[in-house]
Write a protein that holds these residues in place. Structure first.
Motif, short mmCIF file in Angstrom:
data_model
loop_
_atom_site.label_atom_id
_atom_site.label_comp_id
_atom_site.label_asym_id
_atom_site.label_seq_id
_atom_site.Cartn_x
_atom_site.Cartn_y
_atom_site.Cartn_z
N CYS A 1 0.97 -1.24 0.15
CA CYS A 1 -0.07 -0.02 0.10
C CYS A 1 0.92 1.35 -0.04
O CYS A 1 1.58 1.41 1.04
CB CYS A 1 -0.82 0.07 1.32
SG CYS A 1 -2.03 1.65 1.35
N ASP A 2 0.82 1.90 -1.07
CA ASP A 2 1.79 3.20 -1.26
C ASP A 2 0.99 4.40 -0.50
O ASP A 2 -0.37 4.38 -1.11
CB ASP A 2 2.16 3.63 -2.80
CG ASP A 2 3.12 2.69 -3.05
OD1 ASP A 2 3.90 1.85 -1.99
OD2 ASP A 2 3.74 2.74 -4.14
N VAL A 3 1.44 5.06 0.21
CA VAL A 3 0.74 6.26 0.95
C VAL A 3 1.53 7.56 0.45
O VAL A 3 2.70 7.52 0.78
CB VAL A 3 0.45 6.17 2.28
CG1 VAL A 3 -0.21 7.30 3.02
CG2 VAL A 3 -0.41 4.74 2.64
N SER A 4 0.54 8.54 0.13
CA SER A 4 1.36 10.00 0.20
C SER A 4 0.40 10.98 0.80
O SER A 4 -0.75 10.86 0.83
CB SER A 4 1.55 10.35 -1.30
OG SER A 4 0.50 10.22 -2.08
N ILE A 5 0.89 12.04 1.39
CA ILE A 5 0.34 13.06 2.17
C ILE A 5 0.73 14.49 1.65
O ILE A 5 1.83 14.65 1.33
CB ILE A 5 0.34 12.73 3.65
CG1 ILE A 5 1.73 13.03 4.07
CG2 ILE A 5 0.02 11.56 4.00
CD1 ILE A 5 2.37 12.80 5.44
N PHE A 6 -0.37 15.41 1.68
CA PHE A 6 -0.21 16.65 1.30
C PHE A 6 -1.04 17.42 2.35
O PHE A 6 -2.07 17.20 2.54
CB PHE A 6 -0.77 16.87 -0.14
CG PHE A 6 -0.13 15.84 -1.18
CD1 PHE A 6 1.23 16.49 -1.86
CD2 PHE A 6 -0.57 14.57 -1.32
CE1 PHE A 6 1.67 15.57 -3.04
CE2 PHE A 6 0.12 13.70 -2.43
CZ PHE A 6 1.23 14.34 -3.04
N THR A 7 -0.67 18.77 2.24
CA THR A 7 -1.52 19.57 2.98
C THR A 7 -1.98 20.89 2.10
O THR A 7 -1.23 21.40 1.41
CB THR A 7 -0.89 20.35 4.35
OG1 THR A 7 0.40 20.82 4.07
CG2 THR A 7 -0.75 19.17 5.32
N ASP A 8 -2.98 21.21 2.03
CA ASP A 8 -3.48 22.73 1.19
C ASP A 8 -3.87 23.55 2.58
O ASP A 8 -4.82 23.89 3.11
CB ASP A 8 -4.89 22.17 0.83
CG ASP A 8 -5.18 23.54 -0.20
OD1 ASP A 8 -4.71 24.71 -0.08
OD2 ASP A 8 -5.91 23.18 -1.34
N LEU A 9 -2.87 24.54 2.70
CA LEU A 9 -2.66 25.40 3.67
C LEU A 9 -3.77 26.57 3.60
O LEU A 9 -4.36 27.27 4.41
CB LEU A 9 -1.54 25.91 4.11
CG LEU A 9 -0.41 25.03 4.38
CD1 LEU A 9 0.91 25.65 4.80
CD2 LEU A 9 -0.93 24.13 5.75
N ARG A 10 -4.24 26.77 2.39
CA ARG A 10 -5.06 27.68 1.87
C ARG A 10 -6.47 27.59 2.38
O ARG A 10 -7.23 28.19 2.78
CB ARG A 10 -5.10 28.05 0.35
CG ARG A 10 -3.97 28.31 -0.50
CD ARG A 10 -4.19 28.63 -1.79
NE ARG A 10 -4.83 27.14 -2.50
CZ ARG A 10 -5.80 27.24 -2.73
NH1 ARG A 10 -6.84 28.33 -2.60
NH2 ARG A 10 -6.45 26.01 -3.28
N THR A 11 -6.74 26.21 2.17
CA THR A 11 -8.19 25.74 2.81
C THR A 11 -8.16 24.79 4.04
O THR A 11 -9.32 24.61 4.40
CB THR A 11 -8.77 24.85 1.80
OG1 THR A 11 -8.00 23.56 1.45
CG2 THR A 11 -8.93 25.71 0.23
N GLY A 12 -6.88 24.96 4.69
CA GLY A 12 -6.83 24.02 5.84
C GLY A 12 -7.31 22.34 5.62
O GLY A 12 -7.68 21.93 6.47
N THR A 13 -6.76 22.03 4.63
CA THR A 13 -7.16 20.54 4.12
C THR A 13 -5.91 19.59 4.10
O THR A 13 -5.10 19.95 3.72
CB THR A 13 -7.86 20.52 2.90
OG1 THR A 13 -8.98 21.50 2.77
CG2 THR A 13 -8.38 19.25 2.64
N PHE A 14 -6.34 18.52 4.56
CA PHE A 14 -5.32 17.46 4.57
C PHE A 14 -5.77 16.66 3.48
O PHE A 14 -6.88 16.28 3.50
CB PHE A 14 -5.16 16.71 5.97
CG PHE A 14 -4.41 15.36 6.08
CD1 PHE A 14 -3.08 15.47 5.54
CD2 PHE A 14 -4.77 14.23 6.24
CE1 PHE A 14 -2.22 14.30 5.73
CE2 PHE A 14 -4.17 12.92 6.16
CZ PHE A 14 -2.87 13.08 6.06
N ILE A 15 -4.73 16.23 2.83
CA ILE A 15 -4.81 15.16 1.52
C ILE A 15 -4.17 13.89 1.68
O ILE A 15 -2.87 14.04 1.74
CB ILE A 15 -4.76 15.81 0.22
CG1 ILE A 15 -5.65 17.08 0.15
CG2 ILE A 15 -5.24 14.84 -0.99
CD1 ILE A 15 -4.98 18.13 -0.95
#
Length: 346
Positions: free
Chosen positions: A293-307
């Motif tokens: 299972c490959d996992v990648s993480i990102f944050t969108d600080l403009r909207t306060g969203t975790f992806i």
């Protein structure tokens, strides 16, 4: 050491055939018996010519599979595993169910989503949800494993480290997922018919997919509170793979560095979870035919969203491979035994 004798009920469906393929290369297990209602009396290699001289067992009856095996894998539609599980329990055989009969702990939810009932409530109490990265210690103590489905593996593995640390809100989570067509099973249907599927992509079972309560059950157990998510699956014109893109609201003050540290801590020693470097995105191409299972993480600080994005092979980590991983745990083997599979580079 004598090899574990493996039986597969429903061996000619995609998940059952994949178990047979993987067991054929397992150093500590061997196929003892297989069954298929549709192809009883025929060799598996007649149904799948690729298996010729690798897996030529003749499809027999369920009863013969139980008698000849130490562990029975059931790759059956929902509603057909409970009686078989009871027989295996009576005979002291390990039972790993790839169907949905033992996944949900609530009979009320099982009735709502699958239209069935728990025929033996005591047996359901023995069942353990077989997502090893989350429930390994519980799996070690049972002989009855409810093997998770594909979406229900991909979504929790994408979100759990952030959820455990309390870094994301437990409300408003969205899981936007896409699956290869093998997830629909081997029986032909219009939406998986080649001319209908090819060169297209569409959502299906929007807000009513049966994996929804199963995902929510896992996330609720991890968070300690009842959770609901928005789950939208899509059908991809490919054979294999699940890509789960999950969105959640970040709690105030949480940084990407904190999140990455949480994921490294949680998955650093997991043999089948690969946390990708910053900026890299999980791709179903890179996990094909493997239990990764490959996992990648990102944050969108403009909207306060975790992806959080995860990629699995729906036939391996999402079905047969995970089932064998569970078998390895039940029999005290290294979890990677028979599953050290290298994905194709192209």
């Amino acid at each position: 050491m004598e090899k574990i004798k493996v039986g597969v009920v429903g061996a000619t469906g995609y998940a059952g055939a994949e178990i047979c393929r993987l067991i054929a290369g397992h150093p500590a297990a061997e196929l003892a018996a297989i069954s298929s209602v549709s192809f009883e009396g025929q060799a598996l290699s007649d149904v799948y010519p690729a298996y010729r001289e690798m897996c030529d067992l003749i499809c027999t009856t369920q009863e013969a599979v139980v008698e000849k095996s130490d562990v029975i894998f059931a790759a059956l539609p929902h509603g057909l595993s409970q009686e078989l599980a009871a027989e295996c329990d009576k005979k002291g055989k390990a039972f790993i169910d790839l169907g949905a009969d033992f996944r949900l702990k609530s009979e009320e939810e099982y009735t709502e989503w699958y239209g069935g009932t728990f025929t033996d409530k005591a047996l359901h109490e023995k069942a353990v949800y077989g997502l090893p990265e989350l429930f390994r210690e519980e799996i070690k103590k049972t002989k009855l494993v409810a093997n998770p489905g594909c979406y229900t593996t991909a979504v929790p593995l994408a979100l759990v480290p952030a959820l455990e640390k309390g870094y994301i809100e437990t409300t408003g989570i969205i899981a936007n997922c896409a699956s290869g067509v093998t997830g629909a099973g081997r029986k032909p249907a219009q939406n998986s018919h080649y001319p209908e599927l090819n060169e297209g992509m569409s959502a299906y079972k929007v807000a009513c997919h049966r994996h929804t309560p199963e995902i929510e059950q896992t996330l609720s157990k991890i968070s300690g509170e009842k959770m609901h998510i928005t789950f939208v699956p899509h059908l991809l014109p490919v054979n294999r793979g699940i890509l789960a893109t999950c969105y959640a609201k970040l709690k105030p003050g949480v940084t990407e560095e904190m999140l990455r540290a949480a994921y490294e801590e949680r998955y650093g020693k997991e043999p089948f979870v690969r946390l990708l470097p910053k900026g890299k995105s999980a791709d179903i191409h890179n996990i094909k035919y493997t239990n990764f299972c490959d996992v990648s993480i990102f944050t969108d600080l403009r909207t306060g969203t975790f992806i959080a994005i995860s990629a699995i092979d729906n036939m391996v980590k999402g079905a047969a491979g995970q089932a064998i991983q569970n078998m390895n745990i039940l029999f005290g083997l290294d979890e990677t035994c028979g599953l050290k599979l290298v994905p194709p580079a192209f």
